[in-house]
Motif scaffolding. Structure first.
Motif, PDB file in Angstrom:
ATOM      1  N   THR A 226       0.977  -1.481  -0.265  1.00 24.90           N
ATOM      2  CA  THR A 226       0.359   0.110   0.323  1.00 24.90           C
ATOM      3  C   THR A 226       0.613   1.291  -0.154  1.00 24.90           C
ATOM      4  N   ASP A 227       0.682   1.954  -0.688  1.00 25.14           N
ATOM      5  CA  ASP A 227       1.032   3.533  -1.566  1.00 25.14           C
ATOM      6  C   ASP A 227       0.972   4.740  -0.481  1.00 25.14           C
ATOM      7  N   VAL A 228       1.437   5.541  -0.213  1.00 23.42           N
ATOM      8  CA  VAL A 228       0.819   6.787   0.723  1.00 23.42           C
ATOM      9  C   VAL A 228       2.173   7.334   0.028  1.00 23.42           C
ATOM     10  N   VAL A 229       1.064   9.389   0.238  1.00 27.86           N
ATOM     11  CA  VAL A 229       2.246  10.236  -0.466  1.00 27.86           C
ATOM     12  C   VAL A 229       2.270  10.864   0.937  1.00 27.86           C
ATOM     13  N   VAL A 230       3.670  11.317   1.314  1.00 25.92           N
ATOM     14  CA  VAL A 230       4.163  12.123   2.358  1.00 25.92           C
ATOM     15  C   VAL A 230       5.012  13.233   1.831  1.00 25.92           C
ATOM     16  N   GLY A 231       4.589  13.817   0.069  1.00 23.08           N
ATOM     17  CA  GLY A 231       5.350  14.674  -0.253  1.00 23.08           C
ATOM     18  C   GLY A 231       5.133  15.672  -0.485  1.00 23.08           C
ATOM     19  N   GLY A 232       5.822  16.877  -1.067  1.00 22.74           N
ATOM     20  CA  GLY A 232       4.313  18.573  -1.590  1.00 22.74           C
ATOM     21  C   GLY A 232       5.886  19.358  -1.110  1.00 22.74           C
ATOM     22  N   ASP A 233       5.229  20.339  -0.607  1.00 23.13           N
ATOM     23  CA  ASP A 233       5.775  21.975  -0.376  1.00 23.13           C
ATOM     24  C   ASP A 233       6.034  21.525   0.664  1.00 23.13           C
ATOM     25  N   GLY A 234       7.722  22.009   0.931  1.00 24.96           N
ATOM     26  CA  GLY A 234       7.762  21.918   1.973  1.00 24.96           C
ATOM     27  C   GLY A 234       8.688  20.267   2.635  1.00 24.96           C
ATOM     28  N   LEU A 235       8.351  19.579   1.634  1.00 27.62           N
ATOM     29  CA  LEU A 235       9.326  18.297   1.886  1.00 27.62           C
ATOM     30  C   LEU A 235      11.143  18.624   1.385  1.00 27.62           C
ATOM     31  N   SER A 236      11.215  17.934   2.349  1.00 27.77           N
ATOM     32  CA  SER A 236      12.875  17.837   1.601  1.00 27.77           C
ATOM     33  C   SER A 236      13.455  16.311   2.261  1.00 27.77           C
ATOM     34  N   VAL A 237      14.672  15.516   1.065  1.00 28.77           N
ATOM     35  CA  VAL A 237      15.085  13.967   1.311  1.00 28.77           C
ATOM     36  C   VAL A 237      16.639  14.653   1.445  1.00 28.77           C
ATOM     37  N   THR A 238      16.567  13.955   2.261  1.00 28.09           N
ATOM     38  CA  THR A 238      18.083  13.678   2.361  1.00 28.09           C
ATOM     39  C   THR A 238      18.761  12.333   2.235  1.00 28.09           C
ATOM     40  N   ALA A 239      20.037  11.706   1.702  1.00 24.91           N
ATOM     41  CA  ALA A 239      20.682  11.347   1.661  1.00 24.91           C
ATOM     42  C   ALA A 239      22.093  10.502   2.484  1.00 24.91           C
ATOM     43  N   THR A 240      21.730   9.841   3.111  1.00 25.90           N
ATOM     44  CA  THR A 240      22.809   9.605   3.898  1.00 25.90           C
ATOM     45  C   THR A 240      24.040   8.945   2.769  1.00 25.90           C
ATOM     46  N   THR A 241      25.197   9.524   2.071  1.00 27.49           N
ATOM     47  CA  THR A 241      26.334   9.007   1.822  1.00 27.49           C
ATOM     48  C   THR A 241      27.889   8.463   2.123  1.00 27.49           C
ATOM     49  N   PRO A 242      28.262   7.782   1.614  1.00 27.49           N
ATOM     50  CA  PRO A 242      29.710   7.704   2.294  1.00 27.49           C
ATOM     51  C   PRO A 242      30.352   8.614   2.092  1.00 27.49           C
ATOM     52  N   SER A 243      30.421   9.731   1.167  1.00 31.95           N
ATOM     53  CA  SER A 243      31.183  11.416   0.954  1.00 31.95           C
ATOM     54  C   SER A 243      30.053  11.956   1.870  1.00 31.95           C
ATOM     55  N   GLY A 244      29.286  11.182   2.885  1.00 29.24           N
ATOM     56  CA  GLY A 244      28.782  12.426   3.447  1.00 29.24           C
ATOM     57  C   GLY A 244      26.968  12.837   3.358  1.00 29.24           C
ATOM     58  N   PRO A 245      26.186  13.728   4.277  1.00 30.41           N
ATOM     59  CA  PRO A 245      24.993  14.098   3.608  1.00 30.41           C
ATOM     60  C   PRO A 245      24.973  14.530   2.025  1.00 30.41           C
ATOM     61  N   VAL A 246      24.055  14.199   1.707  1.00 31.44           N
ATOM     62  CA  VAL A 246      23.468  14.704   0.013  1.00 31.44           C
ATOM     63  C   VAL A 246      21.813  15.276  -0.297  1.00 31.44           C
ATOM     64  N   VAL A 247      21.829  16.597  -0.387  1.00 29.08           N
ATOM     65  CA  VAL A 247      20.500  17.108  -0.178  1.00 29.08           C
ATOM     66  C   VAL A 247      19.405  16.675  -1.820  1.00 29.08           C
ATOM     67  N   LEU A 248      18.672  15.604  -1.957  1.00 33.58           N
ATOM     68  CA  LEU A 248      18.152  15.085  -2.912  1.00 33.58           C
ATOM     69  C   LEU A 248      16.838  16.413  -3.570  1.00 33.58           C
ATOM     70  N   LEU A 249      16.209  15.963  -2.503  1.00 29.13           N
ATOM     71  CA  LEU A 249      14.868  17.273  -2.889  1.00 29.13           C
ATOM     72  C   LEU A 249      15.060  18.010  -2.046  1.00 29.13           C
TER      73      LEU A 249
END
Length: 404
Positions: free
Chosen positions: A371-394
């Motif tokens: 079951t898919d549920v939506v959490v995105g829209g205006d104001g949402l940010s997504v940050t990835a943790t990577t071997p080189s440090g955090p990367v902001v995707l959105l």
């Protein structure tokens, strides 16, 4: 109803959705309310060279009778003939076109949530394994109808609904097939860029949402079209604007607030909030439909863990339509989302070669629901943790990562 849009709709489902090949069997699933469109899809499938086409008809009103009068054991008992049918379709290498729609939610008012969430578990798992393990090519396409239009606009204005559906599905383009090939290539480039980051964790932050989800080592991102073992390309969902993968089912902590309602088993769930701890949903609240969600989460042990995380930005055509569609296929492509339940076997290297138990041991989830549920829209940010440090995707729903 714009006849050209309907023709293009059927052509996309057949030529791009499942990419019917000469001599192939085709199964079309449709509600009786979609009969006119289903008939055209059948015709286009034969013109594409299908050897045979079967239509599996359903009826929301008949479903209501089932839910009201059949005992719960009958609603959940697996049927040997249905399991054999799925095996036969897999052996035959069919193409499956599912025409879905949104029935009138009032149709199911007053029915016990446990009955609404009833599922024939082995049948559902067999179907999931067939499509997710690439046993056959498949596509899901939402066909406009009066009940769906009423939910969106408060009146059965099907022509108005066709207008926004045509925009979302690129039916308004001079060459819709070419437009989808271009969009699929863009989504594939995003996936390549995400794969290159070697992400170990994602953090979703927005109003009412702060969720951290762990990813599996060397997980693969998917978006746009895919290719079956025989080398034939197909598009599982039309429209699609997402890139997605399956997370580590054991690693999800925090809270999410849905930014769009979700339809589950024909009923509308609004203002849903979920709390996660150690990979499992531990608390549920909603203004409507909370008991239905809880019933679905109790379906099996895997239902309370995540099977998907997905990224969608505000440039999505569905987001730009500015409409809450009350339909999962459309609304999940309007913003970032997560899904509880079954994982995708292809999300890990050689995952299709592993048994369900082996995938589970790696951290993928097993469940009869998804079951898919939506959490995105205006104001949402997504940050990835990577071997080189955090990367902001959105950031604020805007995609920042350059394509690979």
């Amino acid at each position: 109803m714009n006849e050209e849009w309907v023709r293009r709709f059927a052509e996309l489902a057949v030529r791009v959705g499942v990419n019917v090949q000469p001599g192939q069997g085709v199964v079309v699933s449709a509600d009786v309310a979609q009969a006119e469109i289903a008939r055209l899809v059948v015709e286009r499938a034969y013109l594409a060279g299908a050897r045979w086409v079967d239509v599996l008809w359903s009826d929301a009103v008949v479903r209501r009778s089932d839910l009201m009068h059949a005992d719960l054991e009958a609603l959940t008992a697996d049927r040997p003939w249905a399991l054999e049918r799925t095996r036969s379709w897999t052996d035959d290498g069919i193409a499956s076109i599912a025409l879905v729609g949104t029935p009138d939610p009032a149709l199911y008012a007053g029915i016990d949530p446990a009955r609404m969430a009833a599922v024939r578990r082995q049948e559902a798992i067999a179907m999931q394994q067939a499509v997710m393990s690439e046993g056959w090519r498949w596509t899901v396409v939402t066909a406009p109808n009066a009940d769906w239009a009423t939910q969106v606009y408060g009146e059965p204005d099907v022509d108005r609904l066709w207008g926004v559906v045509a925009q979302a599905m690129r039916l308004d383009e001079t060459d819709p097939v070419g437009a989808w090939r271009e969009r699929s290539a863009a989504l594939a480039a995003r996936c390549a860029a995400l794969d290159a980051l070697q992400i170990s964790e994602l953090r979703y932050v927005g109003e009412g949402t702060d969720l951290t989800v762990g990813l599996l080592p060397d997980c693969r991102w998917t978006g746009g079209s895919t290719v079956d073992p025989g080398g034939v390309a197909y598009l599982p969902n039309i429209p699609t604007e997402e890139v997605f993968t399956s997370p580590d089912r054991r690693r999800a902590d925090g809270v999410v607030r849905l930014t769009r309602p979700v339809v589950i088993a024909g009923q509308l769930v609004e203002d849903l909030r979920l709390t996660f701890a150690d990979g499992r949903i531990t608390e549920v609240s909603a203004t409507t439909g909370a008991d239905l969600v809880r019933s679905q989460l109790d379906t099996d042990p895997g239902a309370r863990s995540l099977g998907e995380v997905a990224l969608v930005d505000k440039e999505s055509r569905i987001a730009q339509a500015g409409v809450v569609f009350h339909n999962t296929l459309f609304d999940e492509n309007a913003g970032c989302h997560v899904a509880w339940g079954q994982s995708f076997p292809f999300a890990v290297d050689k995952g299709l070669e592993l048994t369900p138990d082996e995938r589970y041991a790696l951290g993928l989830n097993n469940s009869s629901v998804h079951t898919d549920v939506v959490v995105g829209g205006d104001g949402l940010s997504v940050t990835a943790t990577t071997p080189s440090g955090p990367v902001v995707l959105l950031r604020d729903d805007i995609w920042l990562l350059p394509a690979s």
